[in-house]
Enzyme design. Structure first.
Site, PDB file in Angstrom:
ATOM      1  N   ALA A 188      -2.409  26.975  -9.637  1.00  0.00           N
ATOM      2  CA  ALA A 188      -2.236  27.589  -8.499  1.00  0.00           C
ATOM      3  C   ALA A 188      -2.700  26.795  -7.442  1.00  0.00           C
ATOM      4  CB  ALA A 188      -2.988  29.140  -8.996  1.00  0.00           C
ATOM      5  N   CYS A 202     -26.281  19.651  -6.530  1.00  0.00           N
ATOM      6  CA  CYS A 202     -27.424  20.263  -5.383  1.00  0.00           C
ATOM      7  C   CYS A 202     -27.680  22.138  -5.417  1.00  0.00           C
ATOM      8  CB  CYS A 202     -27.366  20.553  -3.739  1.00  0.00           C
ATOM      9  SG  CYS A 202     -28.190  18.642  -3.798  1.00  0.00           S
ATOM     10  N   CYS A 256     -24.673  18.445  -2.558  1.00  0.00           N
ATOM     11  CA  CYS A 256     -23.361  18.398  -3.456  1.00  0.00           C
ATOM     12  C   CYS A 256     -23.666  19.722  -4.265  1.00  0.00           C
ATOM     13  CB  CYS A 256     -23.724  16.897  -4.263  1.00  0.00           C
ATOM     14  SG  CYS A 256     -24.878  17.129  -5.364  1.00  0.00           S
ATOM     15  N   ASP A 292      -9.626  24.131 -13.037  1.00  0.00           N
ATOM     16  CA  ASP A 292     -10.151  24.798 -13.491  1.00  0.00           C
ATOM     17  C   ASP A 292     -11.650  25.253 -14.598  1.00  0.00           C
ATOM     18  OD1 ASP A 292      -9.081  24.405 -15.899  1.00  0.00           O
ATOM     19  OD2 ASP A 292      -7.928  25.517 -16.066  1.00  0.00           O
ATOM     20  N   ASP A 331      -2.119  16.091 -13.606  1.00  0.00           N
ATOM     21  CA  ASP A 331      -2.686  17.381 -14.031  1.00  0.00           C
ATOM     22  C   ASP A 331      -1.994  16.620 -15.864  1.00  0.00           C
ATOM     23  OD1 ASP A 331      -2.816  20.562 -13.840  1.00  0.00           O
ATOM     24  OD2 ASP A 331      -1.347  19.951 -15.337  1.00  0.00           O
ATOM     25  N   CYS A 383      -9.307  32.813 -15.782  1.00  0.00           N
ATOM     26  CA  CYS A 383      -7.611  33.360 -15.084  1.00  0.00           C
ATOM     27  C   CYS A 383      -6.861  34.011 -16.433  1.00  0.00           C
ATOM     28  CB  CYS A 383      -6.690  32.055 -14.788  1.00  0.00           C
ATOM     29  SG  CYS A 383      -7.468  31.439 -12.897  1.00  0.00           S
TER      30      CYS A 383
HETATM   31 ZN   LIG Z   1     -26.826  16.525  -5.055  1.00  0.00          ZN
END
Ligand SMILES: [Zn+2]
Length: 340
Positions: free
Chosen positions: A36, A173, A170, A129, A57, A186
């Site tokens: 999606a 973090c 990041c 996902d 994918d 989902c």
């Molecule tokens: Zn980091």
């Protein structure tokens, strides 16, 4: 079609203008995952005139995808087309100037480097996902200093964050470890198509800011919203955490160290097997499977039905087996019908 005419309404927008539009035409973006979120951002960026898209994918189109995965139609589901291939075809139909590379693959520690370093990517978009792949993207992006954008949606809730290595926090973090216990997906909690398209729109817009150099306009928070309850939050993410394993100590454990299990659960009632990297001849395999059940194949996938299981085989030997969440059952079916 005239470049100026096609993009005239976007060039009028002062944040982009003729120079921004030129930069977009030269830009390359990787989209990891084409469900999606992936179809939403791929459609928006291709229509906006981003010159080149790499779409990665591992999955194929199914009828239950059509409620939210806006690049696919009923014919794609009937053919079980790989999502990356179906997306590339649709994009070419509405913007033939965009160069789309479709990679039917799972992003893994082994292929992350060859896949993501093949082009000079302006930004990497997370449309996956699962946290496993997100940590892998984070490792790669921090290591190479590439910006990437985290995005996730489940039920009516969506969340996103820009990661600019060396500047902002990041993923590690903010989330030093993946969420523990049962994580809603989902497949278990459902999904509103509007929640995904909301987060996809934010992600695509932030990507365009990266590509046209509007760095001062980039959001530096973890942004979330529940579209049903209207509860929203923004958490500061402008600074890295000094003791972060990834961007502080630069230990890229997801990219380097731990190999992933070759058999993984994917979705509620299916198992992916990728034990061998060996090409499969679909014509020969079809003939072999014919006596054991219904078989159908096209250039991209081979499907084999043997009640209560449905096996989807890709040309590199990877398989997705539906009808079980038991990896031992999946492995034995694979060994019996495809080969061990
Ligand atoms: Zn980091």
């Amino acid at each position: 079609m005239q470049f100026q005419d096609r993009y005239s309404r976007q060039i009028l927008f002062p944040g982009i203008g003729p120079e921004g539009q030129r930069l977009l035409a030269e830009a390359r973006v990787a989209i990891v995952g084409c469900g999606a979120t992936g179809t939403c951002v791929a459609s928006l960026l291709a229509r906006a005139g981003v010159g080149s898209l790499l779409i990665i994918d591992r999955d194929y189109v199914e009828p239950s995808n059509l409620q939210r995965q806006t690049l696919f139609d009923e014919a794609d589901a009937a053919e079980s087309l790989p999502k990356a291939v179906a997306a590339a075809r649709k994009i070419t139909a509405f913007n033939s100037e965009v160069q789309v590379t479709a990679e039917v693959a799972d992003l893994t520690p082994e292929n992350a480097e060859p896949l993501l370093s093949q082009t000079d990517l302006g930004v990497i978009l997370d449309a996956t996902d699962n946290f496993e792949t997100r940590y892998l993207i984070n490792d790669w992006a921090v290591k190479c200093g590439k910006p990437w954008i985290y995005a996730a949606a489940v039920a009516a809730y969506a969340v996103t964050m820009n990661i600019i290595p060396g500047e902002t926090a990041c993923l590690s973090c903010i989330f030093p470890a993946p969420p523990e216990g049962t994580v809603e997906t989902c497949d278990t909690a459902g999904i509103l198509n509007s929640a995904v398209n909301w987060v996809g729109s934010i992600q695509a817009t932030e990507a365009i800011k990266f590509l046209v150099g509007a760095r001062d306009k980039l959001r530096r928070t973890l942004l979330s919203l529940d579209l049903w309850t209207n509860d929203g939050a923004e958490v500061a993410a402008a600074r890295p955490r000094p003791d972060c394993q990834t961007c502080g100590r630069r230990e890229f454990v997801h990219l380097a160290g731990e190999r992933r299990p070759q058999i993984t659960l994917c979705g509620r009632n299916s198992v992916q097997i990728h034990e061998h990297d060996r090409p499969v001849d679909f014509t020969e395999m079809s003939a072999r499977l014919q006596p054991h059940g219904l078989v159908k194949h096209n250039d991209f996938v081979l499907k084999f039905w043997r009640e209560p299981y449905e096996m989807t085989l890709f040309p590199d030997g990877r398989a997705i087996i539906k009808g079980t969440s038991d990896t031992a059952v999946a492995r034995s079916l694979y060994a019996r019908f495809i080969g061990s």
